[in-house]
Enzyme design. Structure first.
Site, mmCIF file in Angstrom:
data_model
loop_
_atom_site.group_PDB
_atom_site.id
_atom_site.type_symbol
_atom_site.label_atom_id
_atom_site.label_comp_id
_atom_site.label_asym_id
_atom_site.label_seq_id
_atom_site.Cartn_x
_atom_site.Cartn_y
_atom_site.Cartn_z
ATOM 1 N N ARG A 101 33.204 98.286 34.004
ATOM 2 C CA ARG A 101 33.401 98.626 32.546
ATOM 3 C C ARG A 101 33.720 99.939 32.338
ATOM 4 O O ARG A 101 32.696 100.598 32.668
ATOM 5 C CB ARG A 101 32.350 97.797 31.653
ATOM 6 C CG ARG A 101 32.519 98.447 30.209
ATOM 7 C CD ARG A 101 31.351 97.654 29.103
ATOM 8 N NE ARG A 101 31.698 96.086 29.331
ATOM 9 C CZ ARG A 101 31.136 95.381 28.463
ATOM 10 N NH1 ARG A 101 30.265 95.664 27.360
ATOM 11 N NH2 ARG A 101 31.553 93.969 28.426
ATOM 12 N N HIS A 128 39.852 92.501 28.280
ATOM 13 C CA HIS A 128 38.664 91.898 28.618
ATOM 14 C C HIS A 128 38.835 90.667 29.189
ATOM 15 O O HIS A 128 38.473 89.670 28.493
ATOM 16 C CB HIS A 128 37.669 91.757 27.244
ATOM 17 C CG HIS A 128 36.262 91.859 27.866
ATOM 18 N ND1 HIS A 128 35.748 91.886 28.803
ATOM 19 C CD2 HIS A 128 35.144 91.762 26.735
ATOM 20 C CE1 HIS A 128 34.537 91.514 28.771
ATOM 21 N NE2 HIS A 128 34.272 91.537 27.422
ATOM 22 N N GLN A 131 36.138 87.638 29.372
ATOM 23 C CA GLN A 131 35.715 87.191 28.150
ATOM 24 C C GLN A 131 36.858 86.055 27.744
ATOM 25 O O GLN A 131 36.326 84.918 27.229
ATOM 26 C CB GLN A 131 35.782 88.345 27.133
ATOM 27 C CG GLN A 131 35.448 87.866 25.681
ATOM 28 C CD GLN A 131 34.044 87.570 25.448
ATOM 29 O OE1 GLN A 131 33.127 88.087 25.924
ATOM 30 N NE2 GLN A 131 33.755 86.459 24.910
ATOM 31 N N ASP A 221 36.171 89.818 16.047
ATOM 32 C CA ASP A 221 35.348 90.891 17.083
ATOM 33 C C ASP A 221 35.074 91.975 16.040
ATOM 34 O O ASP A 221 35.682 92.187 14.769
ATOM 35 C CB ASP A 221 36.240 91.191 18.209
ATOM 36 C CG ASP A 221 35.356 92.149 18.988
ATOM 37 O OD1 ASP A 221 34.290 92.284 18.890
ATOM 38 O OD2 ASP A 221 36.234 92.784 19.883
ATOM 39 N N CYS A 261 33.056 87.263 20.428
ATOM 40 C CA CYS A 261 32.361 87.720 21.808
ATOM 41 C C CYS A 261 31.161 88.063 21.871
ATOM 42 O O CYS A 261 30.519 87.927 22.769
ATOM 43 C CB CYS A 261 33.802 88.690 22.401
ATOM 44 S SG CYS A 261 34.028 89.935 21.410
ATOM 45 N N ARG A 289 29.659 82.583 29.517
ATOM 46 C CA ARG A 289 30.032 83.908 30.226
ATOM 47 C C ARG A 289 29.409 83.652 31.655
ATOM 48 O O ARG A 289 30.138 83.970 32.600
ATOM 49 C CB ARG A 289 29.560 85.175 29.394
ATOM 50 C CG ARG A 289 30.114 85.611 28.323
ATOM 51 C CD ARG A 289 31.815 85.819 28.356
ATOM 52 N NE ARG A 289 31.923 86.690 29.687
ATOM 53 C CZ ARG A 289 31.756 88.197 29.261
ATOM 54 N NH1 ARG A 289 31.442 88.611 28.205
ATOM 55 N NH2 ARG A 289 32.262 88.880 30.270
#
Ligand code: CP
Ligand code: NVA
Length: 311
Positions: A101, A128, A131, A221, A261, A289
């Site tokens: 990340r 992402h 995700q 988000d 998310c 996830r």
């Protein structure tokens, strides 16, 4: 060597295979079975930004599959002690997968270019992908067939929105991106999608009530992503009309689901009654996830071929 830096790195049939593996592993996990598909495999995790879901789902996921993880902290000196290229060459010679990340997308690309192991993007400013895969898996669990369904994004045209747009494109969904002026999806990304995928139904809008009318899923988000904290006050003002609240959900079909998310800033992009309400699938999404990371790892390490899909 295959990587997962954006969803250009995986083909639609491969995504469906990842979903198949994820579903099998989720079912078995629910029955108390942890299949040791990746014994001895090592996953290194490198985070320049905070994470709960991505970090824990990869760490728990590789452990369930019989492998091990190394969470690399500041003491490894990433970005300060040696060049990224040298770092990648050394780390890649010792582990099977790096999940990174990073503050900038170029950092993850540099790792992938120089590490002789698989590299997975755990979030950058541009994308992402893990995700988005878990999100479409979640929509598929709810509705079955994805093709022809609409995902409506309300808020900032950010990294998550960009990967979701591409995921929708891969799996035949329509993507409606509803943002205030100035916060649209990156125009170069949109131009690229339009040129490569002329049949992709990607609509941009500035009108939340209209944008959700045909939504199977309404997704939002945070208005200020990690690294944009200094813009928070300005963004709060700019996004005020883009909150997902009961009035907005009332304009969506009755069976629409609400997605986020996480982490969420409750009271900003979404109200408590929506995120905790009956249409919300945010906890299922977060839990998926774990299962989808396992599907990704099993596919990447056991089944993926060396050649990435053609653009
Ligand atoms: N959604 C997500 O990536 O969460 P984390 O930032 O906690 O990993
Ligand atoms: N857009 C958010 C997503 C966090 C999972 C961020 O980049 O901070």
């Amino acid at each position: 060597m295959r990587h997962l830096i954006t969803l250009d790195d995986i083909s639609p049939p491969e995504i469906n295979r990842v979903f198949e593996l994820s579903a099998e592993l989720k079912l078995k996990f629910g029955q108390g079975i942890r299949e040791s598909l990746l014994p001895g495999r090592i996953l290194a995790l490198l985070f320049e930004k905070q994470s709960l879901r991505t970090r824990v789902s990869f760490e728990a996921g590789i452990a369930h599959l019989g492998g091990n993880s190394l969470l690399l902290g500041e003491d490894v000196g990433f970005g300060s002690r040696e060049s990224i290229e040298d770092f990648a060459r050394v780390l890649g010679s010792m582990v099977d997968v790096i999940v990174a990340r990073a503050k900038t997308h170029a950092t993850v690309e540099a790792l992938a270019n120089h590490a002789d192991c698989h590299v997975i993007n755990g979030l950058t400013d541009l994308a992402h992908p893990c995700q988005a895969l878990a999100d479409l898996y979640t929509i598929r669990e709810r509705f079955g067939e994805l093709r022809g369904k609409t995902l409506t994004w309300i808020g900032d045209g950010n990294n998550v929105a960009t990967s979701l747009a591409r995921a929708c494109n891969c799996l035949g969904m329509k993507f409606v991106c509803c943002t205030p002026e100035g916060y649209e999806l990156d125009s170069e990304v949109v131009a690229d999608f339009t040129q490569r995928f002329p049949n992709f139904e990607l609509t941009q809008s500035q009108h939340p009530q209209d944008a959700v009318r045909e939504a199977a899923a309404v997704y939002t988000d945070v208005w200020a992503s990690m690294g944009q904290e200094g813009e928070r006050a300005q963004r709060k003002a700019d996004f005020a009309k883009y909150q997902v609240n009961p009035k907005l959900m009332a304009s969506a079909p009755d069976n629409a689901i609400f997605m986020h998310c996480l982490p969420a800033r409750r009271g900003e992009e979404v109200t408590d009654d929506v995120i905790d309400g009956p249409q919300s699938v945010v906890l299922q999404q977060a839990n998926n996830r774990l299962h989808v990371q396992k599907g990704i790892l099993a596919w990447l390490l056991r089944e993926s071929h060396d050649e990435p899909p053609q653009p």
